[in-house]
Design a protein around this motif. Structure first.
Motif, PDB file in Angstrom:
ATOM      1  N   VAL A 322       0.865  -1.182   0.000  1.00 32.19           N
ATOM      2  CA  VAL A 322       0.000   0.000   0.000  1.00 32.19           C
ATOM      3  C   VAL A 322       0.897   1.226   0.000  1.00 32.19           C
ATOM      4  N   MET A 323       0.631   2.139  -0.929  1.00 35.00           N
ATOM      5  CA  MET A 323       1.443   3.354  -1.013  1.00 35.00           C
ATOM      6  C   MET A 323       0.528   4.577  -1.058  1.00 35.00           C
ATOM      7  N   HIS A 324       0.844   5.571  -0.223  1.00 31.11           N
ATOM      8  CA  HIS A 324       0.089   6.823  -0.193  1.00 31.11           C
ATOM      9  C   HIS A 324       1.018   7.947  -0.662  1.00 31.11           C
ATOM     10  N   VAL A 325       0.566   8.724  -1.627  1.00 31.43           N
ATOM     11  CA  VAL A 325       1.346   9.853  -2.126  1.00 31.43           C
ATOM     12  C   VAL A 325       0.503  11.109  -1.974  1.00 31.43           C
ATOM     13  N   ASN A 326       1.008  12.092  -1.224  1.00 30.23           N
ATOM     14  CA  ASN A 326       0.297  13.353  -0.999  1.00 30.23           C
ATOM     15  C   ASN A 326       0.945  14.458  -1.836  1.00 30.23           C
ATOM     16  N   THR A 327       0.140  15.125  -2.643  1.00 27.53           N
ATOM     17  CA  THR A 327       0.671  16.206  -3.493  1.00 27.53           C
ATOM     18  C   THR A 327      -0.282  17.392  -3.460  1.00 27.53           C
ATOM     19  N   THR A 328       0.270  18.589  -3.727  1.00 25.66           N
ATOM     20  CA  THR A 328      -0.561  19.795  -3.761  1.00 25.66           C
ATOM     21  C   THR A 328      -1.287  19.924  -5.093  1.00 25.66           C
ATOM     22  N   ASP A 329      -0.780  19.231  -6.138  1.00 24.69           N
ATOM     23  CA  ASP A 329      -1.502  19.159  -7.418  1.00 24.69           C
ATOM     24  C   ASP A 329      -1.370  17.727  -7.920  1.00 24.69           C
ATOM     25  N   ASN A 330      -2.040  17.423  -9.023  1.00 18.16           N
ATOM     26  CA  ASN A 330      -2.043  16.033  -9.499  1.00 18.16           C
ATOM     27  C   ASN A 330      -1.051  15.778 -10.628  1.00 18.16           C
ATOM     28  N   ARG A 331      -0.047  16.663 -10.786  1.00 19.88           N
ATOM     29  CA  ARG A 331       0.910  16.485 -11.877  1.00 19.88           C
ATOM     30  C   ARG A 331       1.746  15.227 -11.682  1.00 19.88           C
ATOM     31  N   LEU A 502      -2.947   0.438  -4.290  1.00 21.22           N
ATOM     32  CA  LEU A 502      -3.045  -0.894  -3.686  1.00 21.22           C
ATOM     33  C   LEU A 502      -2.531  -1.914  -4.692  1.00 21.22           C
ATOM     34  N   ILE A 503      -1.518  -2.680  -4.295  1.00 24.34           N
ATOM     35  CA  ILE A 503      -0.840  -3.569  -5.252  1.00 24.34           C
ATOM     36  C   ILE A 503      -0.708  -4.971  -4.668  1.00 24.34           C
ATOM     37  N   ASP A 504      -1.163  -5.964  -5.424  1.00 24.63           N
ATOM     38  CA  ASP A 504      -0.875  -7.368  -5.115  1.00 24.63           C
ATOM     39  C   ASP A 504       0.198  -7.850  -6.089  1.00 24.63           C
ATOM     40  N   VAL A 505       1.186  -8.585  -5.566  1.00 21.57           N
ATOM     41  CA  VAL A 505       2.314  -9.052  -6.367  1.00 21.57           C
ATOM     42  C   VAL A 505       2.223 -10.564  -6.537  1.00 21.57           C
ATOM     43  N   GLU A 506       2.549 -11.036  -7.730  1.00 19.20           N
ATOM     44  CA  GLU A 506       2.576 -12.488  -7.956  1.00 19.20           C
ATOM     45  C   GLU A 506       3.707 -13.108  -7.139  1.00 19.20           C
ATOM     46  N   GLY A 507       3.375 -14.192  -6.434  1.00 20.99           N
ATOM     47  CA  GLY A 507       4.385 -14.857  -5.612  1.00 20.99           C
ATOM     48  C   GLY A 507       4.023 -14.798  -4.138  1.00 20.99           C
ATOM     49  N   GLU A 531      12.719  16.453  -9.730  1.00 26.12           N
ATOM     50  CA  GLU A 531      12.829  17.565  -8.787  1.00 26.12           C
ATOM     51  C   GLU A 531      11.476  17.890  -8.164  1.00 26.12           C
ATOM     52  N   GLU A 532      10.803  16.823  -7.764  1.00 26.77           N
ATOM     53  CA  GLU A 532       9.480  16.947  -7.148  1.00 26.77           C
ATOM     54  C   GLU A 532       9.604  16.789  -5.630  1.00 26.77           C
ATOM     55  N   GLU A 533       8.681  17.427  -4.904  1.00 23.95           N
ATOM     56  CA  GLU A 533       8.562  17.225  -3.462  1.00 23.95           C
ATOM     57  C   GLU A 533       7.179  16.656  -3.174  1.00 23.95           C
ATOM     58  N   ALA A 534       7.157  15.578  -2.424  1.00 21.14           N
ATOM     59  CA  ALA A 534       5.872  14.964  -2.097  1.00 21.14           C
ATOM     60  C   ALA A 534       6.031  14.132  -0.829  1.00 21.14           C
ATOM     61  N   TYR A 535       5.006  14.203   0.008  1.00 21.24           N
ATOM     62  CA  TYR A 535       4.988  13.321   1.179  1.00 21.24           C
ATOM     63  C   TYR A 535       4.449  11.972   0.713  1.00 21.24           C
ATOM     64  N   TYR A 536       5.138  10.906   1.074  1.00 21.46           N
ATOM     65  CA  TYR A 536       4.628   9.586   0.686  1.00 21.46           C
ATOM     66  C   TYR A 536       4.885   8.580   1.801  1.00 21.46           C
ATOM     67  N   MET A 537       4.094   7.539   1.811  1.00 23.41           N
ATOM     68  CA  MET A 537       4.221   6.459   2.778  1.00 23.41           C
ATOM     69  C   MET A 537       3.968   5.147   2.059  1.00 23.41           C
ATOM     70  N   ILE A 538       4.887   4.216   2.214  1.00 23.33           N
ATOM     71  CA  ILE A 538       4.722   2.914   1.570  1.00 23.33           C
ATOM     72  C   ILE A 538       4.875   1.832   2.624  1.00 23.33           C
ATOM     73  N   SER A 539       4.041   0.819   2.547  1.00 25.74           N
ATOM     74  CA  SER A 539       4.109  -0.265   3.534  1.00 25.74           C
ATOM     75  C   SER A 539       3.864  -1.601   2.849  1.00 25.74           C
ATOM     76  N   SER A 540       4.476  -2.606   3.436  1.00 23.91           N
ATOM     77  CA  SER A 540       4.283  -3.982   2.990  1.00 23.91           C
ATOM     78  C   SER A 540       3.575  -4.746   4.100  1.00 23.91           C
ATOM     79  N   ARG A 541       2.629  -5.586   3.750  1.00 21.61           N
ATOM     80  CA  ARG A 541       1.870  -6.334   4.754  1.00 21.61           C
ATOM     81  C   ARG A 541       2.799  -7.172   5.625  1.00 21.61           C
ATOM     82  N   GLU A 542       3.784  -7.825   5.003  1.00 21.63           N
ATOM     83  CA  GLU A 542       4.688  -8.693   5.770  1.00 21.63           C
ATOM     84  C   GLU A 542       5.596  -7.875   6.685  1.00 21.63           C
ATOM     85  N   GLU A 543       6.073  -6.716   6.192  1.00 26.67           N
ATOM     86  CA  GLU A 543       6.901  -5.846   7.029  1.00 26.67           C
ATOM     87  C   GLU A 543       6.078  -5.330   8.213  1.00 26.67           C
TER      88      GLU A 543
END
Length: 683
Positions: A322-331, A502-507, A531-543
């Protein structure tokens, strides 16, 4: 007198008073063993990984709590021991031993208690540490070292318990200095006056309990519960002491005024006996009640947090990654989608996507002013909000996102919105952004169980989902809120729209971890290249699974350790209460026999009093647990625990299990009571 006289007398005293001192010394042994284990685990070398800090931090916190509790409890227990020994010390005084000589005897008694209790406790702690580490390893998921002995923990434990014994000795010597020989010889035989009705204390007790319960029941947000939890606890503790020492006396005296009720054999003996019994036992019963409540709240809360790990993972990690990306615009997010960022990243590392979804949302924390909601623009503590209950966490999403998640085919007209994931009932919702505009929507109630993974720490204990007709409407809310804040805040806080992938990976698990590392590395490169700035959070279920088990497992382990020490304190409290009541009731039993009351009636009345007195703390602790549930549930949301049914089940099961243990402890300690009562009076 020879040099060995005082040590021999002290040793003889400990053996002769084994009925009183053996449980006390066993308590010192158990307390020092547990304290050593907790302190040793706070400094155990498990590795440099951040996740191992959980255990060290929890155990460090636990050692401070344990240390403070042990100081208070051993001092309280010592006061009971000395009260039972007043006659003995008075007799020494009559036989020619001055208070200085008695002080030397007490010194050696304290020295023996420290050496035996702390010495055996440290040996027990060192032997049990390996077993405890293995248990913690199973709960928290780490490999325990084969052999570990902490010289630091040994030293601190020996110093702490030495200081406690010294403090206890000084307290005893001060009390001995104040009492004369006659007062010592009279011991506990002083005539017991009828307790006065302390109406002021009773009123304070009722108000304190009412205030503590009100804070707990009316809490609406996690931050409110966090800020006022300690205040509620203090009020309930004050109310509990007043309840047993003043409110109970007031109620019994009111029953006595009812002549039709009072002047019956069973009621007459029962109420008269209960008046004196509650007066003697008030502090002890309040202690038992508070200790019981601590055990129940601590174990049920940490247990529900641990058992709810799978539920927490399912809600926050519904996919492998699961990855969350926060941006001030959608570019940035638009570029990621057009260039198939995730697919390309995984293909470059020999991995494939099995399932892919993405959702866009706008998280906003708003406050309610009259009937409208407006943005927070000043986040300094309590700057705008008098009542923290005014905070509300909103998540704005488009109708397409809502239909995709729920599988529904809902439709909305302009100026309409769906309120989802909340039990709130309303026909309209209004947002006031002043000069930036106002938005008013006719509400349609959506799915109450609606939920979507977002990187939002809720301050209100839950998120209110507002579904708008399209994504353009979501961006209008964002822009209006941004302008509102900029006009009032010089810091120009940038509001950001959040895109969740939201991503499911084969394996299996190995491929999932590889994909997590690949996406993390490639996304950092992308930000640097563009040269972009963005707050993001990524997590793995197993981690996250490993992290959750270590964090929540650490809480459970600390809860079990503290719960066990509180339970031990409660057992000792009950044991000494039974002994104290046994000697008091033995005299009363003989007096009632002498005035002609049948033995059967006397036994029935005393049994009823004993049962009432010793099970009252359990009943009150159960009420405290029920009243605390709302605050506990809100606090657990700070750990992303939203399964309140599980919390309720854990609380109920813990109470039933505790009630069973409480009953067994009562049955065992009651044997000592009935043995004392049935003894012939030889005093």
């Amino acid at each position: 007198m020879t040099k060995s006289f005082y040590p021999r007398i002290a040793a003889s005293n400990l053996m002769k008073n084994g009925k009183f001192y053996l449980p006390y010394i066993l308590t010192v042994i158990f307390s020092s063993a547990v304290f050593y284990i907790v302190l040793a685990m706070a400094g155990i070398p498990l590795g440099d990984e951040l996740r191992y800090n959980y255990l060290a931090n929890y155990m460090s916190m636990g050692s401070v709590i344990l240390g403070l509790f042990i100081i208070v409890f051993l001092n309280y227990t010592n006061s009971f021991l000395m009260k039972r020994r007043n006659k003995e010390l008075g007799l020494y005084n009559v036989l020619g031993m001055g208070k200085g000589n008695i002080a030397k005897v007490l010194f050696f008694e304290s020295l023996y208690t420290w050496l035996i209790g702390t010495g055996l406790g440290l040996i027990l702690g060192i032997l049990l540490l390996k077993l405890v580490l293995m248990m913690a390893g199973k709960i928290i998921n780490f490999n325990a070292p084969d052999v570990y002995v902490s010289t630091f923990a040994i030293g601190v434990t020996a110093i702490l318990f030495g200081a406690i014994m010294l403090l206890v000795l000084l307290k005893n010597l001060l009390k001995l200095k104040k009492l004369n020989t006659i007062e010592l010889l009279r011991g506990n035989d002083t005539g017991e006056k009828e307790p006065k009705t302390r109406w002021l204390l009773a009123i304070i007790g009722v108000l304190s309990l009412g205030g503590g319960y009100a804070l707990a029941l009316t809490a609406k947000s996690a931050i409110y519960a966090f800020q006022y939890y300690f205040v509620a606890v203090i009020l309930v503790i004050i109310g509990t002491y007043c309840l047993f020492s003043a409110v109970s006396i007031a109620v019994l005296k009111l029953l006595r005024k009812n002549k039709k009720f009072y002047y019956k054999t069973g009621h007459f003996i029962g109420i008269s006996g209960m008046l004196h019994r509650m007066n003697r036992n008030a502090v002890g019963l309040a202690n038992i009640c508070i200790l019981s409540t601590m055990v129940l709240v601590m174990v049920s809360g940490t247990l529900s947090l641990y058992l709810g790990i799978d539920d927490i993972l399912e809600k926050n990690n519904p996919r492998d990654i699961v990855m969350h990306v926060n941006t001030t615009d959608n570019r940035l997010t638009g570029m990621m989608e057009t260039e198939n960022f995730f697919e390309t990243s995984l293909e470059n590392h020999g991995l494939k996507i099995e399932k892919f979804e993405s959702y866009e949302s706008l998280p906003l924390t708003l406050r309610k002013v009259e009937d409208k909601f407006e943005p927070m623009y000043d986040f300094s503590p309590r700057s705008q909000v008098k009542d923290l209950g005014e905070f509300y966490d909103f998540l704005f999403i488009s109708l397409d996102t809502y239909n995709e998640i729920t599988g529904e085919n809902a439709k909305l007209s302009p100026q309409q919105a769906i309120l989802a994931g909340s039990v709130a009932k309303s026909d309209r919702i209004d947002f006031d952004f002043s000069e930036a505009g106002e938005f008013s929507y006719e509400l349609i109630q959506g799915v109450n169980e609606f939920w979507m993974p977002v990187a939002v720490n809720s301050v209100s204990g839950g998120i209110i989902y507002v579904v708008l007709p399209d994504s353009d409407e979501v961006w209008k809310i964002k822009d209006a809120s941004q302008r509102y804040i900029e006009n009032r805040n010089n810091d120009n806080l940038d509001l950001q729209v959040q895109t969740t992938y939201l991503i499911d990976v084969e394996g299996g698990a190995e491929e999932e971890i590889s994909a997590y590392n690949a996406i993390s590395g490639d996304f950092r490169k992308l930000l640097k290249e563009e040269e972009e700035e963005a707050y993001y959070m990524i997590s793995s279920r197993e981690e996250d699974r490993a992290i959750e088990y270590e964090a929540n497992g650490g809480f459970l382990f600390l809860g079990l350790i503290l719960g066990s020490i509180f339970l031990m304190a409660m057992v000792l409290n009950m044991y000494y209460r039974q002994i104290s009541d046994g000697y008091e009731d033995r005299e009363r039993f003989l007096v009632m026999q002498q005035v002609g009351l049948p033995k059967k009636e006397i036994r029935r009345s005393i049994n009823l009093q004993v049962l009432t007195v010793f099970f009252a703390p359990l009943v009150v602790a159960g009420i405290h647990l029920v009243m605390d549930f709302n605050m506990m549930r809100l606090l657990l949301t700070m750990f992303r625990m939203q399964n309140f049914k599980l919390t309720a089940v854990c609380s109920a099961v813990c109470f039933l299990a505790f009630a069973l243990i409480y009953g067994i402890i009562y049955a065992l300690t009651a044997k000592t009571y009935y043995k004392i009562v049935s003894e012939k009076n030889t005093d």
